[in-house]
Design a protein around this motif. Structure first.
Motif, PDB file in Angstrom:
ATOM      1  N   SER A 178     -16.156  48.716 -23.717  1.00 23.45           N
ATOM      2  CA  SER A 178     -15.526  48.506 -22.414  1.00 23.45           C
ATOM      3  C   SER A 178     -15.272  49.809 -21.677  1.00 23.45           C
ATOM      4  CB  SER A 178     -14.210  47.746 -22.590  1.00 23.45           C
ATOM      5  OG  SER A 178     -13.298  48.507 -23.364  1.00 23.45           O
ATOM      6  N   SER A 179     -15.354  50.934 -22.374  1.00 22.13           N
ATOM      7  CA  SER A 179     -15.129  52.236 -21.738  1.00 22.13           C
ATOM      8  C   SER A 179     -16.279  52.653 -20.834  1.00 22.13           C
ATOM      9  CB  SER A 179     -14.905  53.305 -22.807  1.00 22.13           C
ATOM     10  OG  SER A 179     -15.982  53.320 -23.734  1.00 22.13           O
ATOM     11  N   GLY A 180     -17.422  51.958 -20.963  1.00 22.42           N
ATOM     12  CA  GLY A 180     -18.576  52.274 -20.132  1.00 22.42           C
ATOM     13  C   GLY A 180     -18.863  51.191 -19.107  1.00 22.42           C
ATOM     14  N   LYS A 181     -20.139  50.967 -18.849  1.00 28.66           N
ATOM     15  CA  LYS A 181     -20.541  49.974 -17.847  1.00 28.66           C
ATOM     16  C   LYS A 181     -20.629  48.566 -18.422  1.00 28.66           C
ATOM     17  CE  LYS A 181     -23.251  53.251 -15.061  1.00 28.66           C
ATOM     18  NZ  LYS A 181     -24.592  53.567 -14.520  1.00 28.66           N
ATOM     19  N   GLY A 182     -20.531  48.466 -19.746  1.00 29.60           N
ATOM     20  CA  GLY A 182     -20.663  47.163 -20.381  1.00 29.60           C
ATOM     21  C   GLY A 182     -19.343  46.623 -20.864  1.00 29.60           C
ATOM     22  N   GLY A 183     -19.394  45.941 -22.027  1.00 28.44           N
ATOM     23  CA  GLY A 183     -18.172  45.401 -22.603  1.00 28.44           C
ATOM     24  C   GLY A 183     -18.396  44.067 -23.260  1.00 28.44           C
ATOM     25  N   GLY A 184     -17.347  43.569 -23.897  1.00 25.76           N
ATOM     26  CA  GLY A 184     -17.422  42.298 -24.610  1.00 25.76           C
ATOM     27  C   GLY A 184     -16.558  41.244 -23.962  1.00 25.76           C
ATOM     28  N   VAL A 185     -16.925  39.989 -24.204  1.00 27.26           N
ATOM     29  CA  VAL A 185     -16.180  38.849 -23.671  1.00 27.26           C
ATOM     30  C   VAL A 185     -16.288  37.712 -24.675  1.00 27.26           C
ATOM     31  CG1 VAL A 185     -18.213  38.092 -22.344  1.00 27.26           C
ATOM     32  CG2 VAL A 185     -15.951  37.212 -21.743  1.00 27.26           C
ATOM     33  N   ILE A 186     -15.207  36.953 -24.845  1.00 26.40           N
ATOM     34  CA  ILE A 186     -15.220  35.801 -25.742  1.00 26.40           C
ATOM     35  C   ILE A 186     -15.655  34.567 -24.967  1.00 26.40           C
ATOM     36  CG2 ILE A 186     -13.871  34.320 -27.274  1.00 26.40           C
ATOM     37  CD1 ILE A 186     -12.014  36.683 -27.782  1.00 26.40           C
ATOM     38  N   GLN A 187     -16.769  33.989 -25.380  1.00 26.52           N
ATOM     39  CA  GLN A 187     -17.240  32.717 -24.843  1.00 26.52           C
ATOM     40  C   GLN A 187     -16.825  31.612 -25.812  1.00 26.52           C
ATOM     41  OE1 GLN A 187     -18.901  32.592 -21.882  1.00 26.52           O
ATOM     42  NE2 GLN A 187     -19.222  34.793 -21.625  1.00 26.52           N
ATOM     43  N   GLY A 188     -17.022  30.359 -25.405  1.00 25.89           N
ATOM     44  CA  GLY A 188     -16.717  29.263 -26.305  1.00 25.89           C
ATOM     45  C   GLY A 188     -17.729  29.155 -27.430  1.00 25.89           C
ATOM     46  N   THR A 189     -19.009  29.198 -27.077  1.00 29.35           N
ATOM     47  CA  THR A 189     -20.089  29.029 -28.053  1.00 29.35           C
ATOM     48  C   THR A 189     -21.252  29.948 -27.701  1.00 29.35           C
ATOM     49  OG1 THR A 189     -21.207  27.300 -26.782  1.00 29.35           O
ATOM     50  CG2 THR A 189     -19.481  26.577 -28.305  1.00 29.35           C
ATOM     51  N   ALA A 190     -22.205  30.056 -28.623  1.00 28.77           N
ATOM     52  CA  ALA A 190     -23.418  30.825 -28.349  1.00 28.77           C
ATOM     53  C   ALA A 190     -24.234  30.181 -27.234  1.00 28.77           C
ATOM     54  CB  ALA A 190     -24.254  30.942 -29.626  1.00 28.77           C
ATOM     55  N   SER A 191     -24.087  28.874 -27.058  1.00 28.68           N
ATOM     56  CA  SER A 191     -24.778  28.186 -25.969  1.00 28.68           C
ATOM     57  C   SER A 191     -24.302  28.715 -24.619  1.00 28.68           C
ATOM     58  CB  SER A 191     -24.526  26.676 -26.050  1.00 28.68           C
ATOM     59  OG  SER A 191     -24.977  26.153 -27.273  1.00 28.68           O
ATOM     60  N   GLU A 192     -22.999  28.950 -24.486  1.00 29.11           N
ATOM     61  CA  GLU A 192     -22.462  29.515 -23.250  1.00 29.11           C
ATOM     62  C   GLU A 192     -22.911  30.965 -23.087  1.00 29.11           C
ATOM     63  OE1 GLU A 192     -18.164  28.764 -22.830  1.00 29.11           O
ATOM     64  OE2 GLU A 192     -18.441  27.226 -24.365  1.00 29.11           O
ATOM     65  N   ALA A 193     -22.945  31.689 -24.192  1.00 30.66           N
ATOM     66  CA  ALA A 193     -23.335  33.095 -24.135  1.00 30.66           C
ATOM     67  C   ALA A 193     -24.756  33.259 -23.625  1.00 30.66           C
ATOM     68  CB  ALA A 193     -23.182  33.736 -25.522  1.00 30.66           C
ATOM     69  N   VAL A 194     -25.684  32.484 -24.179  1.00 31.72           N
ATOM     70  CA  VAL A 194     -27.077  32.637 -23.750  1.00 31.72           C
ATOM     71  C   VAL A 194     -27.268  32.144 -22.323  1.00 31.72           C
ATOM     72  CG1 VAL A 194     -28.007  30.420 -24.595  1.00 31.72           C
ATOM     73  CG2 VAL A 194     -29.473  32.447 -24.549  1.00 31.72           C
ATOM     74  N   LEU A 195     -26.468  31.160 -21.917  1.00 31.51           N
ATOM     75  CA  LEU A 195     -26.576  30.663 -20.535  1.00 31.51           C
ATOM     76  C   LEU A 195     -26.163  31.736 -19.535  1.00 31.51           C
ATOM     77  CD1 LEU A 195     -26.970  28.542 -18.338  1.00 31.51           C
ATOM     78  CD2 LEU A 195     -24.680  27.666 -18.871  1.00 31.51           C
ATOM     79  N   VAL A 196     -25.022  32.393 -19.776  1.00 30.28           N
ATOM     80  CA  VAL A 196     -24.557  33.360 -18.782  1.00 30.28           C
ATOM     81  C   VAL A 196     -25.487  34.568 -18.688  1.00 30.28           C
ATOM     82  CG1 VAL A 196     -22.150  32.617 -18.912  1.00 30.28           C
ATOM     83  CG2 VAL A 196     -22.916  34.506 -20.358  1.00 30.28           C
ATOM     84  N   VAL A 197     -26.058  35.004 -19.806  1.00 25.95           N
ATOM     85  CA  VAL A 197     -26.972  36.153 -19.707  1.00 25.95           C
ATOM     86  C   VAL A 197     -28.306  35.737 -19.111  1.00 25.95           C
ATOM     87  CG1 VAL A 197     -25.842  37.479 -21.525  1.00 25.95           C
ATOM     88  CG2 VAL A 197     -27.747  35.971 -22.133  1.00 25.95           C
ATOM     89  N   LEU A 198     -28.753  34.511 -19.355  1.00 21.42           N
ATOM     90  CA  LEU A 198     -29.981  34.035 -18.715  1.00 21.42           C
ATOM     91  C   LEU A 198     -29.801  33.994 -17.195  1.00 21.42           C
ATOM     92  CD1 LEU A 198     -32.840  32.368 -19.551  1.00 21.42           C
ATOM     93  CD2 LEU A 198     -31.575  30.649 -18.279  1.00 21.42           C
ATOM     94  N   LEU A 199     -28.645  33.513 -16.739  1.00 22.90           N
ATOM     95  CA  LEU A 199     -28.378  33.464 -15.296  1.00 22.90           C
ATOM     96  C   LEU A 199     -28.337  34.868 -14.703  1.00 22.90           C
ATOM     97  CD1 LEU A 199     -25.612  30.687 -15.167  1.00 22.90           C
ATOM     98  CD2 LEU A 199     -28.062  30.445 -14.669  1.00 22.90           C
ATOM     99  N   ALA A 200     -27.727  35.795 -15.420  1.00 23.18           N
ATOM    100  CA  ALA A 200     -27.682  37.180 -14.948  1.00 23.18           C
ATOM    101  C   ALA A 200     -29.082  37.771 -14.876  1.00 23.18           C
ATOM    102  CB  ALA A 200     -26.792  38.015 -15.862  1.00 23.18           C
ATOM    103  N   ALA A 201     -29.894  37.498 -15.894  1.00 25.06           N
ATOM    104  CA  ALA A 201     -31.267  38.009 -15.911  1.00 25.06           C
ATOM    105  C   ALA A 201     -32.094  37.384 -14.801  1.00 25.06           C
ATOM    106  CB  ALA A 201     -31.898  37.731 -17.272  1.00 25.06           C
ATOM    107  N   ARG A 202     -31.934  36.076 -14.600  1.00 23.30           N
ATOM    108  CA  ARG A 202     -32.667  35.380 -13.531  1.00 23.30           C
ATOM    109  C   ARG A 202     -32.348  35.993 -12.176  1.00 23.30           C
ATOM    110  NH1 ARG A 202     -30.128  29.877 -11.741  1.00 23.30           N
ATOM    111  NH2 ARG A 202     -28.723  31.485 -10.910  1.00 23.30           N
ATOM    112  N   ASP A 203     -31.068  36.176 -11.895  1.00 21.01           N
ATOM    113  CA  ASP A 203     -30.666  36.683 -10.585  1.00 21.01           C
ATOM    114  C   ASP A 203     -31.103  38.128 -10.388  1.00 21.01           C
ATOM    115  OD1 ASP A 203     -29.626  34.211 -10.177  1.00 21.01           O
ATOM    116  OD2 ASP A 203     -27.522  34.802 -10.353  1.00 21.01           O
ATOM    117  N   ARG A 204     -31.080  38.899 -11.478  1.00 23.26           N
ATOM    118  CA  ARG A 204     -31.571  40.280 -11.382  1.00 23.26           C
ATOM    119  C   ARG A 204     -33.045  40.297 -11.001  1.00 23.26           C
ATOM    120  NH1 ARG A 204     -31.561  44.286 -16.587  1.00 23.26           N
ATOM    121  NH2 ARG A 204     -33.390  43.016 -17.118  1.00 23.26           N
TER     122      ARG A 204
END
Length: 486
Positions: free
Chosen positions: A141-167
């Protein structure tokens, strides 16, 4: 009425909570008395409960009596020491205590101002975990990234897929959605497929690349490179690659260094799913399985699987938190505040799908503090030792075979059919699974690899000891003898 339960009263809470804790402790004390896999028929509960809610309050004791008589029969006991199906879902005393604290505060910590401790503790404990896993500093978290607690791995892969898609769409233009392509092994969890469906990725642009026994069901870099060459020649845009460390079917480990290098050349978002096996990587001798994670844009593991943290608690780290925020942020007037407007804080609402979020970092904090790194490592190693014990027992019986190399605490095996068997032993192994599960003494699950029906034996329940491994194997041997005699 003096005895009527109030919405929140300290003394009533003390009395009822003590009673509930005693009930739960007794459940764990006697958990082996229950069939591991529920033996009820569909719809069983409808006939046991009233058609409408009660008009007048009932006592806690009457509710607990109904739990014992009516709910217990319909529970599959994931915390039983004889539970060996799917992957584990860990409970622990520390996890329970953390859940109790979270329930006590009952904050909805979507932004920093709604409960500063909820946000800041999450940042701190996920930095602790990142350091324990020796993740690159980019994930802190001290840099440009960081960690976040999601409910499940299904939510985790969804949010990064959406971020990648929009990028990708910002780079190529919003009309290029139909050209975006996702890549993964056909052993990847189905959560990625669902994420693609939600994210609007065209089904024909999802590449589930075949993995087989030649690579122990890991994704081949050569197969990936060949597919990428075909797609780029057709004018398609590779934008997302998912690698897995510990696949669901067989705990295959995709080669992260090679895949990361390919992803970098093609400017794809590289996500690493270590939902199950990530926990093992806190042990120095297993850290090698995430070598190459430094090339990843995101990394995920489920603490609720194998890290003594009660469900739900899936940890996601990203190198660029702004990629998540640009895709998921909303900023209505009623949520604005000075700290957020000044960009002095993290607002986790912008890192996830829902707005609301629980104070889940409390249970991670308690698990890390009440057990400590050394004991958590011993816990993981013990399960792997027990899996080694089961693997050795299987190898000693010539009627069985080990199907894939055991890496962590999952053993994939099968009962060998006779030469005259027409379906390669698939029905035989399904019958074996059905027989042992119907006994109520253990619960195992299955998969299919290269057309073969495979039995999965996953060690990871907190109460499992060597005696449970030995008993499970005896049950499997006896059931196999009965089936082979037919």
């Amino acid at each position: 009425m003096d005895n009527e339960l109030k919405p929140m009263d300290a003394e009533q809470l003390r009395e009822r909570a003590h009673k509930m804790v005693d009930f739960i402790a007794d459940y764990y004390k006697n958990i082996e008395d229950f069939p591991v896999l529920s033996q009820v028929e569909p719809g069983y509960l409808r006939n046991l409960l009233p058609e409408s809610a009660p008009h007048n309050p009932e006592s806690l004791q009457s509710v607990l009596d109904d739990v014992q008589k009516k709910i217990f029969p319909g529970v599959t006991h994931w915390q039983s020491p004889n539970y060996f199906a799917y992957y584990p879902s860990n409970s622990s005393i520390a996890g329970f205590l953390g859940e109790m604290l979270s329930a006590a505060f009952n904050v909805i910590g979507f932004s920093w101002v709604t409960s500063p401790a909820a946000t800041e503790l999450e940042m701190i404990v996920l930095d602790w975990l990142a350091k324990l896993l020796k993740l690159p500093d980019d994930f802190l978290s001290s840099g440009k990234g960081g960690g976040v607690i999601q409910g499940t791995a299904s939510e985790a892969v969804l949010v990064v897929l959406l971020a990648a898609r929009d990028r990708a769409l910002r780079r190529f233009g919003k009309d290029y959605l139909k050209k975006l392509v996702v890549y993964a092994s056909d052993q990847t969890h189905s959560a990625l497929q669902k994420a693609c469906q939600i994210g609007g990725i065209h089904p024909e642009n999802c590449r589930w690349l075949k993995a087989d026994i030649s690579t122990n069901y890991a994704l081949s870099p050569n197969v990936l490179s060949e597919e990428l060459s075909r797609d780029t020649a057709r004018g398609l845009i590779p934008f997302f690659l998912c690698a897995t460390v510990g696949t669901t079917s067989s705990t295959a480990v995709d080669p992260l260094p090679e895949l990361g290098s390919i992803a970098k050349r093609h400017e794809m978002w590289f996500h690493v799913d270590a939902a199950y096996a990530g926990s093992a990587c806190v042990c120095p001798e297993y850290r090698q399985y995430i070598d190459g994670v430094e090339e990843a844009d995101s990394f995920n593991m489920n603490l609720h699987k194998w890290f003594l943290t009660n469900f739900d608690c899936s940890v996601l780290w990203v190198k660029d938190r702004h990629a998540l925020i640009r895709s998921l942020s909303t900023n209505p007037e009623y949520l604005k505040n000075k700290a957020s407007e000044a960009e002095l804080v993290v607002d986790y609402k912008d890192w996830q799908i829902p707005l609301g979020r629980r104070f889940r970092s409390l249970k991670v904090w308690l698990v890390l503090r009440l057990y400590g790194t050394e004991n958590l490592q011993k816990y993981i190693r013990n399960h792997i030792r027990l899996a080694e014990r089961f693997e050795a027992l299987v190898r000693e019986d010539p009627r069985f075979e080990i199907v894939t190399p055991r890496i962590f605490s999952l053993v994939c095996f099968r009962l060998l059919p006779s030469r005259k068997n027409e379906d390669g032993g698939n029905r035989l192994n399904q019958s074996l699974l059905d027989a042992v599960n119907a006994s109520g003494n253990i619960f195992i699950s299955h998969t299919v690899l290269s057309g073969k029906y495979i039995l999965r034996f996953a060690v990871g329940a907190p109460l499992t000891e060597e005696k449970h491994i030995n008993s499970a194997w005896k049950l499997l041997q006896d059931a196999a003898s009965t089936l082979l005699a037919i």
